[in-house]
Design a protein around this motif. Sequence first.
Motif, mmCIF file in Angstrom:
data_model
loop_
_atom_site.group_PDB
_atom_site.id
_atom_site.type_symbol
_atom_site.label_atom_id
_atom_site.label_comp_id
_atom_site.label_asym_id
_atom_site.label_seq_id
_atom_site.Cartn_x
_atom_site.Cartn_y
_atom_site.Cartn_z
ATOM 1 N N HIS A 1 0.709 -1.222 0.062
ATOM 2 C CA HIS A 1 0.157 0.147 -0.160
ATOM 3 C C HIS A 1 1.060 1.241 0.027
ATOM 4 N N LEU A 2 0.710 1.978 -1.075
ATOM 5 C CA LEU A 2 1.660 3.297 -1.141
ATOM 6 C C LEU A 2 0.730 4.612 -1.185
ATOM 7 N N HIS A 3 1.024 5.531 -0.116
ATOM 8 C CA HIS A 3 0.485 6.599 -0.119
ATOM 9 C C HIS A 3 1.507 7.728 -0.543
ATOM 10 N N LEU A 4 1.493 8.431 -1.722
ATOM 11 C CA LEU A 4 2.293 9.441 -2.325
ATOM 12 C C LEU A 4 2.051 10.906 -1.621
ATOM 13 N N GLY A 5 2.932 11.357 -0.991
ATOM 14 C CA GLY A 5 2.809 12.911 -0.794
ATOM 15 C C GLY A 5 3.751 13.596 -1.685
ATOM 16 N N GLN A 6 3.228 14.325 -2.699
ATOM 17 C CA GLN A 6 3.552 14.815 -3.772
ATOM 18 C C GLN A 6 3.552 16.380 -3.766
ATOM 19 N N VAL A 7 4.774 17.131 -3.483
ATOM 20 C CA VAL A 7 4.786 18.601 -3.768
ATOM 21 C C VAL A 7 4.313 18.909 -4.866
ATOM 22 N N MET A 8 3.330 19.747 -5.224
ATOM 23 C CA MET A 8 2.912 19.832 -6.509
ATOM 24 C C MET A 8 3.962 20.563 -7.389
ATOM 25 N N SER A 9 3.821 20.185 -8.703
ATOM 26 C CA SER A 9 4.734 20.724 -9.814
ATOM 27 C C SER A 9 3.608 21.373 -10.836
ATOM 28 N N ARG A 10 4.281 21.988 -11.529
ATOM 29 C CA ARG A 10 3.622 23.062 -12.773
ATOM 30 C C ARG A 10 2.872 21.947 -13.639
ATOM 31 N N GLY A 11 1.741 22.142 -13.943
ATOM 32 C CA GLY A 11 0.970 21.950 -15.066
ATOM 33 C C GLY A 11 1.089 20.472 -15.675
ATOM 34 N N GLU A 12 1.615 20.126 -16.783
ATOM 35 C CA GLU A 12 1.587 18.717 -17.218
ATOM 36 C C GLU A 12 2.654 17.773 -16.379
ATOM 37 N N LYS A 13 3.643 18.487 -15.709
ATOM 38 C CA LYS A 13 4.464 17.488 -14.934
ATOM 39 C C LYS A 13 3.554 16.856 -13.583
ATOM 40 N N MET A 14 2.667 17.683 -12.852
ATOM 41 C CA MET A 14 1.870 17.143 -12.109
ATOM 42 C C MET A 14 0.907 16.191 -12.767
ATOM 43 N N GLU A 15 0.358 16.283 -13.824
ATOM 44 C CA GLU A 15 -0.507 15.393 -14.336
ATOM 45 C C GLU A 15 0.173 13.756 -14.843
ATOM 46 N N PHE A 16 1.337 14.174 -15.147
ATOM 47 C CA PHE A 16 2.284 12.966 -15.664
ATOM 48 C C PHE A 16 2.323 12.174 -14.266
ATOM 49 N N THR A 17 2.747 12.715 -13.238
ATOM 50 C CA THR A 17 2.849 12.051 -12.029
ATOM 51 C C THR A 17 1.650 11.367 -11.453
ATOM 52 N N VAL A 18 0.629 11.967 -11.642
ATOM 53 C CA VAL A 18 -0.394 11.368 -11.133
ATOM 54 C C VAL A 18 -0.932 9.848 -11.888
ATOM 55 N N GLN A 19 -0.748 10.384 -13.174
ATOM 56 C CA GLN A 19 -1.062 9.139 -14.212
ATOM 57 C C GLN A 19 -0.146 8.002 -14.198
ATOM 58 N N LYS A 20 0.966 8.189 -14.057
ATOM 59 C CA LYS A 20 2.089 7.053 -14.065
ATOM 60 C C LYS A 20 2.245 6.596 -12.741
ATOM 61 N N SER A 21 2.151 7.248 -11.571
ATOM 62 C CA SER A 21 2.227 6.665 -10.345
ATOM 63 C C SER A 21 0.927 5.555 -9.994
ATOM 64 N N ILE A 22 -0.249 6.051 -10.713
ATOM 65 C CA ILE A 22 -1.140 5.080 -10.483
ATOM 66 C C ILE A 22 -0.953 3.866 -11.525
ATOM 67 N N GLU A 23 -0.587 3.957 -12.648
ATOM 68 C CA GLU A 23 -0.243 2.844 -13.264
ATOM 69 C C GLU A 23 0.541 1.959 -12.539
ATOM 70 N N LEU A 24 1.605 2.496 -11.858
ATOM 71 C CA LEU A 24 2.391 1.776 -10.985
ATOM 72 C C LEU A 24 1.857 1.157 -9.649
ATOM 73 N N GLY A 25 1.033 1.517 -9.442
ATOM 74 C CA GLY A 25 0.292 0.851 -8.182
ATOM 75 C C GLY A 25 0.003 1.768 -6.790
ATOM 76 N N VAL A 26 0.148 2.917 -6.943
ATOM 77 C CA VAL A 26 -0.100 4.096 -5.847
ATOM 78 C C VAL A 26 -1.499 3.996 -5.331
ATOM 79 N N ASN A 27 -1.687 3.751 -4.152
ATOM 80 C CA ASN A 27 -3.383 3.827 -3.755
ATOM 81 C C ASN A 27 -3.840 5.358 -3.173
ATOM 82 N N VAL A 28 -2.955 6.105 -2.777
ATOM 83 C CA VAL A 28 -3.387 7.588 -2.268
ATOM 84 C C VAL A 28 -2.436 8.570 -2.674
ATOM 85 N N ILE A 29 -2.925 9.619 -3.325
ATOM 86 C CA ILE A 29 -1.945 10.625 -3.568
ATOM 87 C C ILE A 29 -2.598 12.063 -2.920
#
Length: 244
Positions: free
Chosen positions: A80-108
């Motif tokens: 079970h992975l809970h990612l605390g991600q300091v927000m990045s600008r624009g598409e970088k944050m969208e990319f992080t959300v998308q790919k981290s979920i593909e890799l199995g993160v449960n909570v962001i």
Amino acid sequence: MRIPRIFHPATVPLTGGDIELSDDAANHVGRVLRMNPGEAVQLFDGSNHVFAAEILSVSKKQVIVRTQPGVWQDKESPLHLHLGQVMSRGEKMEFTVQKSIELGVNVITPLFSERCGVKLDGERLEKKIAQWQKIAIAACEQCGRNKIPEIRPAMSLDAWCTEHDEALKLNLHPRAKHSINTLPAPLSRVRLLIGPEGGLSADEIAMTAQHHFTDILLGPRVLRTETTALTAITALQVRFGDVG
């Protein structure tokens, strides 16, 4: 041809029979995919069940499908992975959300820190959270996950670090002495903190230590924040989860 996977909210139960798709699902089937009656889709409702379905009718405002009884299909990692991600600008944050979920993160949880480059609040921030949640749903549709990870409301780094959690707390730091390979096994829950492009301040690093975060090192190179998140998640899944 791959059968499209469509998320249908569990607020409208899927038990087999004829149902009307939600507005978002109907828009995706009718306008984006341009599907027609007689074609097959697979629905999932976040309960780890999948439902074979056939489209009965498609209009501008409505899509009706006939579903079969659900089949249990669990593709969640044992970690079970809970990612605390300091927000990045624009598409970088969208990319992080998308790919981290593909890799199995449960909570962001999106975070604000001293060096966070994102200045959002109020309604604009709420819209961003909603957008990231839709990206999470689309990632699950693509990668085959049948439970939708939660995108929590944004909060300050301090507030997130003070939350009670039985998970092992990890903070990526370029001068750390520990690596993921040196963490004790077995491990079932991780709370992973990823800082902004400029890194956490000295005060913030000291604060994480006070809340029992363990500093870990990924390697000799300095990575961008979105690369750091995905590298760390992958390494944790390889060692403790279901990758590889």
